[in-house]
Design a protein around this motif. Structure first.
Motif, PDB file in Angstrom:
ATOM      1  N   ASN A   1      46.355  46.601 119.215  1.00  0.00           N
ATOM      2  CA  ASN A   1      47.513  47.010 119.405  1.00  0.00           C
ATOM      3  C   ASN A   1      48.890  46.180 119.539  1.00  0.00           C
ATOM      4  OD1 ASN A   1      48.905  49.887 119.805  1.00  0.00           O
ATOM      5  ND2 ASN A   1      49.608  48.985 121.695  1.00  0.00           N
TER       6      ASN A   1
ATOM      7  N   LEU B   1      49.731  44.852 116.253  1.00  0.00           N
ATOM      8  CA  LEU B   1      50.683  45.906 115.352  1.00  0.00           C
ATOM      9  C   LEU B   1      51.847  45.804 115.890  1.00  0.00           C
ATOM     10  CD1 LEU B   1      47.976  48.914 115.284  1.00  0.00           C
ATOM     11  CD2 LEU B   1      48.843  47.481 113.495  1.00  0.00           C
TER      12      LEU B   1
ATOM     13  N   LEU C   1      53.525  42.642 114.730  1.00  0.00           N
ATOM     14  CA  LEU C   1      53.842  42.378 113.058  1.00  0.00           C
ATOM     15  C   LEU C   1      54.659  43.458 112.311  1.00  0.00           C
ATOM     16  CD1 LEU C   1      50.111  41.548 112.101  1.00  0.00           C
ATOM     17  CD2 LEU C   1      51.944  40.252 112.000  1.00  0.00           C
ATOM     18  N   PHE C   2      54.372  44.834 112.866  1.00  0.00           N
ATOM     19  CA  PHE C   2      55.004  45.998 112.391  1.00  0.00           C
ATOM     20  C   PHE C   2      55.959  46.958 113.290  1.00  0.00           C
ATOM     21  CE2 PHE C   2      50.922  45.205 110.376  1.00  0.00           C
ATOM     22  CZ  PHE C   2      51.215  44.820 109.263  1.00  0.00           C
ATOM     23  N   GLN C   3      55.949  46.502 114.269  1.00  0.00           N
ATOM     24  CA  GLN C   3      56.609  47.114 115.371  1.00  0.00           C
ATOM     25  C   GLN C   3      56.148  48.553 115.567  1.00  0.00           C
ATOM     26  OE1 GLN C   3      60.729  46.917 114.459  1.00  0.00           O
ATOM     27  NE2 GLN C   3      61.077  44.666 115.524  1.00  0.00           N
ATOM     28  N   PHE C   4      55.044  48.756 115.602  1.00  0.00           N
ATOM     29  CA  PHE C   4      54.070  49.892 115.545  1.00  0.00           C
ATOM     30  C   PHE C   4      53.278  49.858 116.676  1.00  0.00           C
ATOM     31  CE2 PHE C   4      50.648  52.783 114.318  1.00  0.00           C
ATOM     32  CZ  PHE C   4      51.132  54.010 114.170  1.00  0.00           C
ATOM     33  N   ASP C   5      53.487  50.840 117.674  1.00  0.00           N
ATOM     34  CA  ASP C   5      52.708  50.967 118.894  1.00  0.00           C
ATOM     35  C   ASP C   5      51.754  51.967 118.651  1.00  0.00           C
ATOM     36  OD1 ASP C   5      51.401  51.260 121.371  1.00  0.00           O
ATOM     37  OD2 ASP C   5      53.167  50.995 122.473  1.00  0.00           O
TER      38      ASP C   5
END
Length: 73
Positions: free
Chosen positions: A18, A21, A24-28
């Motif tokens: 997590n 993520l 790398l992608f600013q996605f939680d």
């Protein structure tokens, strides 16, 4: 006790993925699955993963000894 060590390790992998993520992608992913970072379930996941980390830290030496004894058999 070995099963709790495995569960804690799995939770730490989930937490690590997590964070990867997020970095790398600013996605939680936890927040996405449970409807936001402030929801009860998301916070519960964060707490459980954090507790797993504390468990691993507290048990680090004992885990090393148990796993080295298991590999010798």
């Amino acid at each position: 006790m070995k099963s709790i060590d495995v569960i804690a390790a799995i939770l730490l992998v989930i937490g690590g993925l997590n964070w990867a993520l997020v970095g790398l992608f600013q996605f939680d992913l936890v927040a996405a699955i449970f409807g936001g970072v402030d929801t009860f379930l998301a916070r519960l996941v964060y707490i459980v993963v954090g507790a797993a980390a504390v468990w691993q830290i507290a048990q680090f030496k004992a885990i090393q000894i148990r796993w080295s004894q298991t590999s010798m058999n």
